[in-house]
Enzyme design. Structure first.
Site, short mmCIF file in Angstrom:
data_model
loop_
_atom_site.label_atom_id
_atom_site.label_comp_id
_atom_site.label_asym_id
_atom_site.label_seq_id
_atom_site.Cartn_x
_atom_site.Cartn_y
_atom_site.Cartn_z
N CYS A 2 -66.91 -12.08 -23.23
CA CYS A 2 -68.17 -11.45 -23.60
C CYS A 2 -68.08 -10.98 -25.06
CB CYS A 2 -68.45 -10.26 -22.72
SG CYS A 2 -68.27 -10.58 -20.97
N ARG A 27 -68.60 -17.91 -28.49
CA ARG A 27 -67.67 -17.51 -27.45
C ARG A 27 -68.21 -17.84 -26.06
NH1 ARG A 27 -63.16 -14.39 -28.46
NH2 ARG A 27 -62.88 -14.06 -30.67
N TRP A 73 -70.47 -12.89 -20.14
CA TRP A 73 -69.92 -14.05 -19.43
C TRP A 73 -69.62 -13.54 -18.03
CZ3 TRP A 73 -69.93 -18.99 -20.37
CH2 TRP A 73 -69.01 -19.84 -19.76
N ASN A 99 -66.66 -5.38 -22.07
CA ASN A 99 -65.91 -6.63 -21.88
C ASN A 99 -64.71 -6.31 -21.01
OD1 ASN A 99 -67.64 -7.77 -23.68
ND2 ASN A 99 -66.15 -7.98 -25.35
N GLY A 100 -64.36 -7.21 -20.10
CA GLY A 100 -63.19 -6.97 -19.25
C GLY A 100 -63.59 -6.81 -17.80
N GLU A 480 -52.98 -33.55 -24.81
CA GLU A 480 -54.02 -32.91 -25.62
C GLU A 480 -55.25 -33.81 -25.74
OE1 GLU A 480 -54.74 -30.11 -26.51
OE2 GLU A 480 -56.02 -30.23 -28.26
N LYS A 484 -58.96 -32.75 -24.52
CA LYS A 484 -60.12 -32.74 -25.42
C LYS A 484 -61.27 -33.50 -24.78
CE LYS A 484 -59.49 -30.19 -27.51
NZ LYS A 484 -58.34 -29.37 -27.66
N GLU A 487 -62.75 -31.58 -21.58
CA GLU A 487 -63.41 -30.28 -21.73
C GLU A 487 -64.76 -30.37 -22.44
OE1 GLU A 487 -61.55 -27.21 -24.16
OE2 GLU A 487 -60.63 -28.72 -25.41
N HIS A 503 -44.88 -44.18 -11.25
CA HIS A 503 -44.53 -43.38 -10.07
C HIS A 503 -45.78 -42.91 -9.33
CE1 HIS A 503 -40.31 -43.42 -11.11
NE2 HIS A 503 -40.65 -43.14 -12.37
N LYS A 602 -64.53 -19.35 -25.56
CA LYS A 602 -63.54 -19.61 -26.61
C LYS A 602 -62.21 -18.94 -26.32
CE LYS A 602 -61.88 -21.16 -30.45
NZ LYS A 602 -61.30 -22.53 -30.34
O1 M6R Z 1 -56.60 -18.67 -28.01
P1 M6R Z 1 -55.54 -19.43 -27.31
O2 M6R Z 1 -54.86 -20.43 -28.18
O3 M6R Z 1 -54.53 -18.53 -26.63
O4 M6R Z 1 -56.28 -20.22 -26.17
C1 M6R Z 1 -55.57 -20.95 -25.21
C2 M6R Z 1 -56.47 -21.92 -24.49
O5 M6R Z 1 -57.44 -21.23 -23.76
C3 M6R Z 1 -57.16 -22.88 -25.46
O6 M6R Z 1 -56.22 -23.57 -26.22
C4 M6R Z 1 -58.03 -23.89 -24.70
O7 M6R Z 1 -57.24 -24.70 -23.90
C5 M6R Z 1 -58.83 -24.71 -25.70
N1 M6R Z 1 -60.21 -24.37 -25.62
C6 M6R Z 1 -58.76 -26.16 -25.47
O8 M6R Z 1 -59.44 -26.85 -26.46
#
Ligand code: M6R
Length: 607
Positions: A2, A27, A73, A99-100, A480, A484, A487, A503, A602
């Site tokens: 949030c 965010r 959020w 937030n939290g 990775e 990408k 997501e 396997h 984010k």
């Molecule tokens: O802020 P951080 O690097 O700790 O975040 C970790 C993950 O949440 C972040 O890398 C997430 O996997 C990315 N959005 C992926 O693109």
């Protein structure tokens, strides 16, 4: 995650809150609201949905000079108008944004209901508002302090009251808060992005602290009312860095920023002539670091993939046993921390809850804890013993791109820093850092691969299952690349060490299934060619990422995207770029919201 914004000063608060909330949009959120305050009362406007929905409801002529705003959020209760923040107490005088997660909200709610409080929303935040209201006897700071004694969980809160119309009380436990210091005004926010348009002078609120904020004064105390000295610091980011600058999406901008970002990351840190790496943030504890017998890297998501590259780098250059752990697993599995263990927390935001918790666990067990973080002043940066910042600038797109390459580069620097102090010869170190220093320029040329990446995306965008294969240093990049794609385009993709395919996952390969094979020149090249042949003979369509000058791969692959040659250990810095671009174009072609993918925020500041 949030977003929180608050303003006290002499200017109209609403435009400042609106602009701040818009800057926090990246965010991700599902509802938003503002509370404007003066001596006549608290006026709350809030709604479910995107920010423009809220904007239409706001009174642009409101002259209040004091207010708070929030993007939510949903955690407790669905994203509805009622559940949106701010929440008020029964009297309507006190409003809270939060937030939290308040963990004991059920018990508190029951207790307050027994006291005659009737709730309007399902949120834990309203519980907090009602609790503060119950304790309010003319001193908002006292009431908040008293209420927080009964609360367990995490919070970053901002509280206002119409009886004290030029005061914001804020408190932090596990959720970041920053206060921008202007002339006769203060701006409170959960992220520097909401402050930058007004000032770069900030005070960070630490965990366990409260802030009493008026236009001209700022007082920090602990939750137990002990005064805390405040330090005004300069935020190194500029407003331009958080704007699109002509790009259609932040993700694309950030992909293209990588050469400059990496130059900033390396600047002043390598000495080619002496073959040494300078990392001021490690000097204080360098003797302990050099004596380390075991390194544990901990992180989540993309940062975990970068950490995995780090594991390979540390074992190769430092020759110390290294493991990479998901922070969420590490924190709960009673990890073994021996004398001489160094734990490295890798995080772009420095606020990821699991990574924070993992580093606290490691610290408690006596490890020396090192942070590899992008956001200066973030919680992880402040809580680690030593650290190295990425200096790649703000990353706004939810999909991490330049932070990945920054994390890999910093881990490469740390590996060389330690390796050189242990057993790496000056010649070997010089060779390594010379190759590293060439990467930004190589990236500049490589970005021309964007057109081919788009063609690949166009060809396979309708396919709902993709595989990504790599070996050695290319394996974390396969993970990775798959992350990408899934997501942001919502295409299912899986990354694998190429040899694992036989396997089990090989059963998935059908005619035309896109299989992205990272097949760079190096020790495993012949092996990955065999894997490519295995895919081909089962009808898979091969997209190869190969080294310039490779004249064999074209005979097996349907598409080849070439990357410049570098040391095997530095290839992830280059091979990831075509994969970022393929994912980006696939998401655009599918009409997805590239910078704010569904269900994602984010930074993940909840468990
Ligand atoms: O802020 P951080 O690097 O700790 O975040 C970790 C993950 O949440 C972040 O890398 C997430 O996997 C990315 N959005 C992926 O693109």
């Amino acid at each position: 995650m949030c977003g929180i914004v608050g303003y006290v000063g002499s200017r109209p608060a609403l435009p400042i809150l609106v602009e701040g909330l818009r800057r926090l949009e990246y965010r991700g959120y599902d509802s938003a609201g503002v509370a404007l305050v003066d001596e006549t009362g608290v006026s709350v406007t809030k709604t479910a949905g995107r920010f423009h929905v809220l904007e239409q409801l706001l009174d642009a002529n409101a002259a209040h000079t004091h207010g708070i705003g929030h993007t939510r959020w949903a955690t407790h209760g669905a994203p509805t108008n009622i559940n949106a923040h701010p929440h008020t107490d029964c009297s309507g005088r006190i409003a809270v944004i939060h937030n939290g997660i308040i963990e004991n909200d059920r018990a508190l709610r029951t207790y307050l209901e027994q006291q005659g409080v009737s709730f309007r929303s399902e949120t834990d935040t309203e519980v907090l508002a009602q609790l503060i209201g119950k304790f309010y006897e003319g001193d908002l700071e006292q009431a908040v302090r008293r209420a927080l004694r009964d609360v367990s969980g995490t919070y970053g809160i901002a509280v206002v009251c119409s009886d004290e119309p030029d005061v914001i009380v804020a408190a932090r436990k596990g959720s970041p808060l920053i206060i921008g210091v202007g002339k006769g005004e203060h701006i409170l926010a959960s992220d520097a992005a909401a402050i930058l348009a007004h000032t770069t002078q900030v005070v960070y609120v630490d965990d366990g602290e409260m802030a009493h904020i008026t236009p001209d004064t700022l007082r920090l105390t602990t939750l137990d009312a002990i005064p805390v000295p405040q330090k005004v610091e300069e935020v190194e980011w500029s407003l331009e860095q958080i704007e699109l600058a002509g790009y259609e999406h932040f993700m694309l901008k950030e992909i293209f920023e990588q050469p400059d970002a990496l130059e900033n990351c390396l600047r002043g840190r390598i000495d080619l002539r002496a073959g040494t790496v300078h990392l001021g943030g490690l000097e204080e504890r360098s003797r302990e670091l050099i004596r380390t017998k075991r390194i544990i890297l901990t992180a989540c998501g993309t940062a975990w993939h970068a950490a995995l590259v780090g594991e390979y780098l540390f074992e190769e250059l430092v020759r110390v046993p290294t493991e990479t752990e998901y922070a969420s697993e590490f924190r709960y599995r009673n990890p073994i921390i021996d004398d001489g263990t160094v734990v490295i927390a890798v995080s772009q935001s420095g606020e990821t809850t699991d990574t924070q918790a993992a580093l606290r666990e490691a610290k408690q067990r006596g490890a020396l804890v090192l942070g590899v973080v992008n956001v200066v002043g973030s919680t992880i940066a402040r809580e680690t013993d030593i650290g190295v910042y990425l200096h790649v600038g703000p990353e706004i797109g939810v999909a991490s791109t330049k932070a990945f390459t920054g994390q890999v580069a910093v881990l490469a620097l740390i590996a060389c820093y330690l390796g050189r102090r242990k057993h790496m010869s000056p010649a070997a170190a010089t060779q390594f850092i010379t190759a590293l220093s060439k990467i930004p320029e190589q990236m500049r040329g490589l970005l021309n691969v964007a057109a081919e990446a788009k063609e690949v995306a166009e060809k396979y965008v309708e396919r709902n299952n993709w595989l990504y294969l790599g070996r050695g240093y290319d394996y974390p990049v396969a993970l990775e690349g798959a992350l990408k794609l899934k997501e942001i385009s919502y295409i299912h993709a899986e990354g694998l060490p190429a040899a694992e395919m036989k396997h089990g996952p090989i059963a998935l390969i059908t005619e035309g299934m896109p299989v992205v094979c990272i097949a760079t020149a190096g020790s495993q090249y012949e092996k990955i060619l065999s894997n490519v042949s295995e895919v081909r003979s089962r009808g898979g369509s091969i997209v190869a990422i190969a080294t310039e000058g490779d004249d064999k791969i074209g005979l097996l692959a349907d598409h080849v995207l070439y990357v410049p040659d570098t040391l095997e250990s530095l290839q992830p810095l280059l091979t990831v770029i075509p994969l970022q671009l393929i994912a980006y174009h696939a998401a655009v072609l599918r009409g997805c919201n590239v910078d704010k993918p569904r269900n994602l925020a984010k930074s993940v500041t909840v468990e």
